[in-house]
Each structure stands twice: as structure tokens, then as C-alpha cells.
Design a protein around this motif. Structure first.
Motif, PDB file in Angstrom:
ATOM      1  N   TYR A  19       0.700  -1.273   0.054  1.00 36.37           N
ATOM      2  CA  TYR A  19      -0.012   0.177  -0.027  1.00 36.37           C
ATOM      3  C   TYR A  19       0.995   1.184  -0.023  1.00 36.37           C
ATOM      4  N   TYR A  22       3.350   1.109  -3.646  1.00 36.31           N
ATOM      5  CA  TYR A  22       2.897   0.604  -4.904  1.00 36.31           C
ATOM      6  C   TYR A  22       3.158   1.678  -5.912  1.00 36.31           C
ATOM      7  N   VAL A  45      -2.856  -6.024  -4.597  1.00 33.30           N
ATOM      8  CA  VAL A  45      -3.416  -4.720  -5.079  1.00 33.30           C
ATOM      9  C   VAL A  45      -4.984  -4.786  -5.454  1.00 33.30           C
ATOM     10  N   LEU A  48      -7.104  -5.057  -2.687  1.00 37.40           N
ATOM     11  CA  LEU A  48      -7.428  -3.838  -1.889  1.00 37.40           C
ATOM     12  C   LEU A  48      -8.511  -3.269  -2.727  1.00 37.40           C
ATOM     13  N   ARG A  49      -8.238  -2.995  -3.933  1.00 40.63           N
ATOM     14  CA  ARG A  49      -9.313  -2.112  -4.957  1.00 40.63           C
ATOM     15  C   ARG A  49     -10.555  -2.782  -4.927  1.00 40.63           C
ATOM     16  N   LEU A  55      -6.090   2.994  -4.222  1.00 39.31           N
ATOM     17  CA  LEU A  55      -4.651   2.983  -4.310  1.00 39.31           C
ATOM     18  C   LEU A  55      -4.188   3.817  -5.602  1.00 39.31           C
TER      19      LEU A  55
END
Length: 99
Positions: A19, A22, A45, A48-49, A55
Motif C-alpha cells: 500500500y 505501490y 493490489v 485492496l481495490r 490505491l
């Protein structure tokens, strides 16, 4: 024998590192730093999205080797020609006329 490096499961610390870094590092660099695969970095990633985490987009990308070669040699790429417009209608050979 398998030449692939075996990865370990990622941890909370890995997610925090991804995080925080990136936008400024490539997935390969992050993976090397953490000792996980770049596919695991991409998975973090993606997850998280999916969860709605904003992000940032990448600001660092791997350099294209072809572009690096052209720049190194001082070669200017030619402008791309537009493809000719295709005729509308059927494709392929004309049909035989039936009697």
C-alpha cells in the motif's frame, strides 16, 4: 526439479508495504523486497481495490526495451501509417452463381 522459487503466504506487513510503495515501485521490485511473487503483489493490489481502497495509479513503470534501444541509438521511430479502410460488406471470395 522445478526451478521456480516457492513463495510464502503474504502477511499484514506485506499488505502495508504494498500500500505504501505501490505508486513508486514496480511490482517486481516490491516482490523482491518482500520475498513474495509479483503475482502476489498484484493479488494484494486487486483485493485492496475490490474492497474500495483508493490505491494510486503507478507512477513507475518498467522501461520498454525497444524504446530504450531507440533512445540509446538516437533513432527516431517512423510515424505509423493508417491502415486502408476496408470495404463494407462480405468478406472472402465471391460466391459462385447458382444456375
Amino acid at each position: 526439479m522445478n526451478a521456480r522459487k516457492r513463495s510464502r503466504p503474504y502477511t499484514l506487513e506485506d499488505v502495508n508495504y504494498v500500500y505504501d510503495n505501490y505508486a513508486n515501485m514496480t511490482a517486481g521490485e516490491i516482490a523482491e523486497q518482500l520475498g513474495i511473487s509479483k503475482f502476489q503483489v498484484a493479488k494484494i493490489v486487486s483485493e485492496l481495490r475490490k474492497k474500495g481502497v483508493d490505491l494510486p495509479e503507478k507512477t513507475v513503470r518498467r522501461q520498454n526495451p525497444i524504446e530504450a534501444f531507440l533512445k540509446q541509438r538516437g533513432i527516431e521511430p517512423k510515424a505509423r501509417k493508417k491502415a486502408p479502410a476496408k470495404a463494407a460488406g462480405r468478406r472472402g471470395r465471391p460466391r459462385k452463381k447458382s444456375s
